[in-house]
Design a protein around this motif. Structure first.
Motif, short mmCIF file in Angstrom:
data_model
loop_
_atom_site.label_atom_id
_atom_site.label_comp_id
_atom_site.label_asym_id
_atom_site.label_seq_id
_atom_site.Cartn_x
_atom_site.Cartn_y
_atom_site.Cartn_z
N SER A 169 0.83 -1.21 0.00
CA SER A 169 0.00 0.00 0.00
C SER A 169 0.87 1.26 0.00
CB SER A 169 -0.91 0.04 1.23
OG SER A 169 -1.73 -1.10 1.29
N GLU A 226 -3.64 -3.74 -5.75
CA GLU A 226 -2.96 -4.39 -4.62
C GLU A 226 -3.68 -5.68 -4.28
OE1 GLU A 226 -2.37 -2.02 -1.10
OE2 GLU A 226 -2.03 -3.79 0.15
N ASP A 254 -6.35 -0.65 3.45
CA ASP A 254 -5.20 -0.18 2.67
C ASP A 254 -5.16 1.33 2.48
OD1 ASP A 254 -4.07 -2.77 2.14
OD2 ASP A 254 -5.79 -3.11 0.84
MG LIG Z 1 -1.94 -3.06 2.10
#
Ligand SMILES: [Mg+2]
Ligand SMILES: Nc1nc2c(ncn2[C@@H]2O[C@H](COP(=O)(O)OP(=O)(O)O)[C@@H](O)[C@H]2O)c(=O)[nH]1
Lengths: 312, 131
Positions: free
Chosen positions: A58, A143, A94
């Protein structure tokens, strides 16, 4: 053209957000708009970021987004976290590392739960990428979950896959699952501000030397998201990879893989819905299950019968 | 259709810790909701933009520092200004009873004091989501 399509194409964040919700919920209302916007997809460079939890995915995505924004590029981010198999809920955390971007109109961030999908992705991911693409994002960063380490499915959708490692991972990089090693277009050794970076980079290099059948040397980039080191170099390596893909025709191959995976996903969902939800076949399915329980029928013959009804 | 309730749990203002907010976030997850958690020190504008991008049904604001009157009201006002009326706003933290009517008038649907059983928050949300 639906009203929602026009708003998506103009980049309206509320429209983007709403359409992603519709595809996540597998709502039929999403389909006409998905059909309309499709001709406007395919432009964005899609970057997958995978690696163990806590490796700094992140944080790196945040830093990369900042660099792309400085070039005036529009950035879409999809951050996936696991859905609890028990409650169906999810904690999507995140964004904590990306909050500075939430007031930048050139960035759109969406957190998604896996909702039962294996492989660290979410079933609605293809659609979400298409939506961000049609809405004018130049770069889309994804992600993955980062728990299981078996998140190789990301290559089906990403043009460039980054595998993020950190120094001192157990005793050596040998502990990383083979599958994850093979999907990397670029290795990132993040947390380069902590001890052991040189060793990890050296071990990776040694391992890559052993690997055969490479059409291209896999770059290794040491970064520190914390100290903003190595981010521009990482961006440069991503650009080089994108150019490599286009020159080597691999771009087309990869995109074909992505479209095939997407198509298979849609067909699977529809087929299952057709068999299990529609009134027509539900009765047959129920009867087959009863017969299977009574040992009058085996599941293979039952499958033959049900598929036979569809294929006739 | 597999609709899930999406909740943004946000901490506006300058509070130093978010233990309470995290407990609530986990409880909501355990109740089957998708909870976007943003961490500390959020501005009203960041919270509202996040709520839009994440298309949440609920914004839960938590505050211990006593600035709720301005910060909670700012979030509610910004949402209204952006013509967003289908998001349920709830607040929690250390909030004097005297302030509750003002907050409710501003559009905060409910205010949960410290020690509110999380089940109460879960069932309030389930009963009151607007879509
Ligand atoms: Mg993350
Ligand atoms: N020392 C150091 N810590 C970092 C770096 N990048 C991220 N972190 C920290 O590592 C933790 C996990 O980062 P996060 O980006 O959430 O990792 P993710 O789980 O892979 O997304 C956080 O506490 C970050 O502040 C780095 O380059 N150096």
């Amino acid at each position: 053209m639906t009203d929602l399509s026009a708003r998506i194409l103009s980049g309206d964040p509320r429209a983007i957000a709403r359409l992603i919700t519709l595809v996540e919920n597998e709502s039929a209302d999403a389909i006409p708009t998905m059909k309309h916007i499709y001709a406007h997809t395919g432009r964005a460079h899609v970057i997958g970021v995978t690696g163990v939890m806590g490796s700094g995915k992140s944080s790196l995505i945040y830093e990369l987004a900042v660099v792309y924004r400085a070039e005036g590029k529009k950035v879409g981010i999809i951050a996936i976290d696991p859905t609890s198999p028990f409650s169906g809920g999810a904690l999507l955390g995140d964004r904590i590392r990306m909050m500075e971007l939430s007031t930048d109109s050139g960035v759109f961030i969406r957190s998604m739960g896996t909702r039962g999908m294996m492989g660290g992705l979410t079933g609605a991911l293809y659609d979400a990428v298409d939506i961000l693409d049609a809405a004018g994002m130049d770069i889309i960063l994804i992600e993955t979950v980062g728990v299981g380490q078996d998140e190789v499915d990301i290559v089906k959708i990403a043009d460039t896959t980054l595998v993020v490692l950190v120094p001192g991972l157990g005793d050596s990089v040998q502990t990383i699952k083979a599958g994850l090693m093979e999907i990397a277009d670029i290795f990132v050794v993040n947390k380069a501000d902590t001890p052991g970076v040189e060793q990890t980079v050296a071990e990776l290099e040694a391992m890559l030397d052993l690997a055969t059948a490479q059409t291209r040397a896999i770059p290794i980039v040491a970064t520190s998201a914390k100290q903003r080191q190595g981010i521009s170099l990482l961006k440069q390596r991503i650009t080089e990879h994108s150019e490599f893909l286009k020159q080597s025709k691999q771009f087309e191959t990869r995109r074909r893989q992505r479209y095939e995976a997407e198509l298979v996903e849609i067909i699977k969902k529809r087929l299952l819905a057709f068999i299990f939800d529609e009134a027509t076949l539900r009765d047959t399915v129920d009867r087959c299950i009863t017969q299977i329980s009574n040992k009058q029928l085996d599941p293979y013959s039952a499958a033959d019968e049900i598929l036979g009804r569809i294929l006739k | 259709m597999v609709k899930k309730i999406r909740v943004l749990v946000a901490k506006p203002g300058l509070d130093g810790h978010d233990r309470g907010a995290k407990i609530v976030a986990r409880a909501l997850r355990d109740a089957g909701m998708e909870v976007v958690y943003t961490g500390l020190h959020q501005t009203a504008e960041q919270i509202v933009n996040t709520a839009i991008q994440e298309d949440v049904d609920v914004v839960g604001l938590s505050l211990l520092s006593g600035a709720h009157l301005t910060l909670f009201v700012d979030v509610a006002r910004l949402l209204k200004e952006k013509d967003i009326h289908d998001v349920l706003i709830v607040g929690g933290g250390i909030i004097p009873q005297d302030d509750v009517p003002t907050l409710k008038k501003a559009g905060i649907a409910e205010v949960f004091g410290p020690g509110t059983p999380v089940d109460e928050i879960v069932s309030f949300i389930k009963k009151n989501v607007k879509r």
